[in-house]
Design an enzyme around this catalytic site. Sequence first.
Site, PDB file in Angstrom:
ATOM      1  N   TYR A  80       2.340 -12.064  -8.584  1.00  0.00           N
ATOM      2  CA  TYR A  80       3.792 -11.909  -8.769  1.00  0.00           C
ATOM      3  C   TYR A  80       4.068 -11.568 -10.227  1.00  0.00           C
ATOM      4  O   TYR A  80       3.542 -12.228 -11.142  1.00  0.00           O
ATOM      5  CB  TYR A  80       4.530 -13.193  -8.334  1.00  0.00           C
ATOM      6  N   SER A  81       4.892 -10.532 -10.432  1.00  0.00           N
ATOM      7  CA  SER A  81       5.210 -10.092 -11.788  1.00  0.00           C
ATOM      8  C   SER A  81       6.068 -11.146 -12.473  1.00  0.00           C
ATOM      9  O   SER A  81       6.997 -11.684 -11.860  1.00  0.00           O
ATOM     10  CB  SER A  81       5.997  -8.784 -11.748  1.00  0.00           C
ATOM     11  N   CYS A 261       7.732   0.349 -11.102  1.00  0.00           N
ATOM     12  CA  CYS A 261       7.356  -0.918 -10.465  1.00  0.00           C
ATOM     13  C   CYS A 261       8.159  -1.137  -9.185  1.00  0.00           C
ATOM     14  O   CYS A 261       9.380  -0.944  -9.160  1.00  0.00           O
ATOM     15  CB  CYS A 261       7.581  -2.081 -11.428  1.00  0.00           C
ATOM     16  N   TYR A 303       3.290  -2.177  -4.967  1.00  0.00           N
ATOM     17  CA  TYR A 303       2.616  -3.069  -4.022  1.00  0.00           C
ATOM     18  C   TYR A 303       3.307  -3.045  -2.668  1.00  0.00           C
ATOM     19  O   TYR A 303       4.401  -2.525  -2.569  1.00  0.00           O
ATOM     20  CB  TYR A 303       2.599  -4.498  -4.581  1.00  0.00           C
TER      21      TYR A 303
HETATM   22  P1  FDA Z   1       0.475 -12.037   3.374  1.00  0.00           P
HETATM   23  O1  FDA Z   1      -0.553 -11.582   2.402  1.00  0.00           O
HETATM   24  O2  FDA Z   1       0.229 -13.292   4.115  1.00  0.00           O
HETATM   25  O3  FDA Z   1       0.793 -10.925   4.403  1.00  0.00           O
HETATM   26  C1  FDA Z   1       1.107  -9.659   3.928  1.00  0.00           C
HETATM   27  C2  FDA Z   1       0.379  -8.697   4.831  1.00  0.00           C
HETATM   28  O4  FDA Z   1       1.307  -8.263   5.776  1.00  0.00           O
HETATM   29  C3  FDA Z   1      -0.134  -7.516   4.104  1.00  0.00           C
HETATM   30  O5  FDA Z   1      -1.423  -7.227   4.580  1.00  0.00           O
HETATM   31  C4  FDA Z   1       0.807  -6.407   4.484  1.00  0.00           C
HETATM   32  O6  FDA Z   1       0.123  -5.183   4.599  1.00  0.00           O
HETATM   33  C5  FDA Z   1       1.344  -6.864   5.796  1.00  0.00           C
HETATM   34  N1  FDA Z   1       2.750  -6.478   5.983  1.00  0.00           N
HETATM   35  C6  FDA Z   1       3.782  -6.758   5.176  1.00  0.00           C
HETATM   36  N2  FDA Z   1       4.917  -6.254   5.664  1.00  0.00           N
HETATM   37  C7  FDA Z   1       4.572  -5.647   6.812  1.00  0.00           C
HETATM   38  C8  FDA Z   1       5.300  -4.931   7.788  1.00  0.00           C
HETATM   39  N3  FDA Z   1       6.625  -4.738   7.676  1.00  0.00           N
HETATM   40  N4  FDA Z   1       4.631  -4.428   8.855  1.00  0.00           N
HETATM   41  C9  FDA Z   1       3.301  -4.603   8.972  1.00  0.00           C
HETATM   42  N5  FDA Z   1       2.560  -5.277   8.079  1.00  0.00           N
HETATM   43  C10 FDA Z   1       3.183  -5.777   7.015  1.00  0.00           C
HETATM   44  N6  FDA Z   1       5.956  -9.427  -4.605  1.00  0.00           N
HETATM   45  C11 FDA Z   1       7.174  -9.921  -4.936  1.00  0.00           C
HETATM   46  O7  FDA Z   1       7.927 -10.370  -4.056  1.00  0.00           O
HETATM   47  N7  FDA Z   1       7.576  -9.949  -6.245  1.00  0.00           N
HETATM   48  C12 FDA Z   1       6.793  -9.480  -7.257  1.00  0.00           C
HETATM   49  O8  FDA Z   1       7.187  -9.509  -8.430  1.00  0.00           O
HETATM   50  C13 FDA Z   1       5.512  -8.971  -6.913  1.00  0.00           C
HETATM   51  N8  FDA Z   1       4.695  -8.487  -7.882  1.00  0.00           N
HETATM   52  C14 FDA Z   1       3.460  -7.995  -7.554  1.00  0.00           C
HETATM   53  C15 FDA Z   1       2.640  -7.493  -8.575  1.00  0.00           C
HETATM   54  C16 FDA Z   1       1.408  -6.965  -8.260  1.00  0.00           C
HETATM   55  C17 FDA Z   1       0.520  -6.419  -9.369  1.00  0.00           C
HETATM   56  C18 FDA Z   1       0.964  -6.928  -6.905  1.00  0.00           C
HETATM   57  C19 FDA Z   1      -0.372  -6.352  -6.529  1.00  0.00           C
HETATM   58  C20 FDA Z   1       1.774  -7.435  -5.908  1.00  0.00           C
HETATM   59  C21 FDA Z   1       3.030  -7.975  -6.215  1.00  0.00           C
HETATM   60  N9  FDA Z   1       3.851  -8.504  -5.214  1.00  0.00           N
HETATM   61  C22 FDA Z   1       5.101  -8.981  -5.560  1.00  0.00           C
HETATM   62  C23 FDA Z   1       3.410  -8.598  -3.798  1.00  0.00           C
HETATM   63  C24 FDA Z   1       2.763  -9.981  -3.544  1.00  0.00           C
HETATM   64  O9  FDA Z   1       1.572 -10.099  -4.300  1.00  0.00           O
HETATM   65  C25 FDA Z   1       2.383 -10.211  -2.097  1.00  0.00           C
HETATM   66  O10 FDA Z   1       1.584  -9.150  -1.653  1.00  0.00           O
HETATM   67  C26 FDA Z   1       3.555 -10.362  -1.132  1.00  0.00           C
HETATM   68  O11 FDA Z   1       4.415 -11.405  -1.540  1.00  0.00           O
HETATM   69  C27 FDA Z   1       3.033 -10.688   0.286  1.00  0.00           C
HETATM   70  O12 FDA Z   1       2.217 -11.815   0.208  1.00  0.00           O
HETATM   71  P2  FDA Z   1       2.240 -12.917   1.366  1.00  0.00           P
HETATM   72  O13 FDA Z   1       1.149 -13.890   1.091  1.00  0.00           O
HETATM   73  O14 FDA Z   1       3.618 -13.447   1.559  1.00  0.00           O
HETATM   74  O15 FDA Z   1       1.896 -12.079   2.633  1.00  0.00           O
END
Ligand code: FDA
Length: 303
Positions: A80-81, A261, A303
């Site tokens: 999370y950023s 972003c 992401y």
């Molecule tokens: P979990 O990992 O359990 O499930 C998510 C999975 O469900 C993924 O495999 C995805 O492909 C799939 N999925 C999601 N939506 C779907 C849909 N509609 N249909 C089908 N499949 C779907 N997030 C945030 O809220 N604020 C932030 O600031 C950031 N910042 C950030 C920075 C960086 C560098 C990264 C790489 C990522 C983020 N994220 C983020 C995203 C965060 O890390 C995370 O991926 C999400 O919160 C989802 O995590 P969960 O554990 O909730 O889902």
Amino acid sequence: MNLQLIEKVVPADGEVYKPSDPFLAPVVENRRLTPEDSEDVRHIVLDISRSGMRYVEGQSIGIVPPGVDEKGKRHRPRLYSIASARCGEIGCDIDNKATTVTLCVKRVVYQDESGQEVRGLASNHLCDAQPGDDLQMTGPIGRKFLLPADDSNHLIMIAVGTGIAPFRAFVQYIYGDHGSWGGKVKLFYGAKTGLETLYMNEQSNDIGQYYTQETFEAIRALSREETTESGKRVYVQDKIARQKDELWTLIKEGHFCLYICGLKGMEEGVDQVLSGWASAEGLDWEEMKKGFKDNGRWNVEVY
Ligand code: FDA
């Protein structure tokens, strides 16, 4: 064109928490930022006063969901950023360390192919957390998506949805602790509606309070409230396209730092606009962009 490697604000030393040994961060605040009838996005503040960690704007932290996966192993952290400037929400302590870190989190809920509701592990854990609950936190991490050390660089920030998080931190640092910025600071922000423009609406206006700063300009693209002349929805790239003369000059001069972003895929719309400007002048955008990437001026975190 200035193709020198840009010097960035380097993260200060401090404790870094690994997934095998996370810090237990108590929740201080969990506030909904969006209206009830839209996606659930939360402003979440964690107490890190006992962590010994330091962070800078543009870094991320990890959150480890509770429990174990189907193989009995602990879950991997989700990133999370960081949405707060380096001194957090209430200022640094006497050792110049933040006592809080802020996240801006969207609750992930979707339906799988069989129509079953799936709730993302970390995002739901975060969005449901109550003040006093402990969250397993890792990091901070990230050494690229950072502010330039030289504040004469123009900043072009482009966000969609929770992609605003690092830019809230940038803007708070720039006009707070740092005091001002020599270059221009432009923020393009895409959301569906005015009330969903996080930190820039009537209820929560942390970024809006800097609108009066001479170097700052924030431009919103509201896809459900604005249309183009041909009746199409307006997205960030459309607002960027409207500033061609100013932006293209800044980019060609090469004294800028651009950040994208938010949602995966959003960079394609931006890329198309800039590539169109380049090809109209017989320039090779891919080559230009590679140069900008190589010297740290083109930064994408989607992401
Ligand atoms: P979990 O990992 O359990 O499930 C998510 C999975 O469900 C993924 O495999 C995805 O492909 C799939 N999925 C999601 N939506 C779907 C849909 N509609 N249909 C089908 N499949 C779907 N997030 C945030 O809220 N604020 C932030 O600031 C950031 N910042 C950030 C920075 C960086 C560098 C990264 C790489 C990522 C983020 N994220 C983020 C995203 C965060 O890390 C995370 O991926 C999400 O919160 C989802 O995590 P969960 O554990 O909730 O889902």
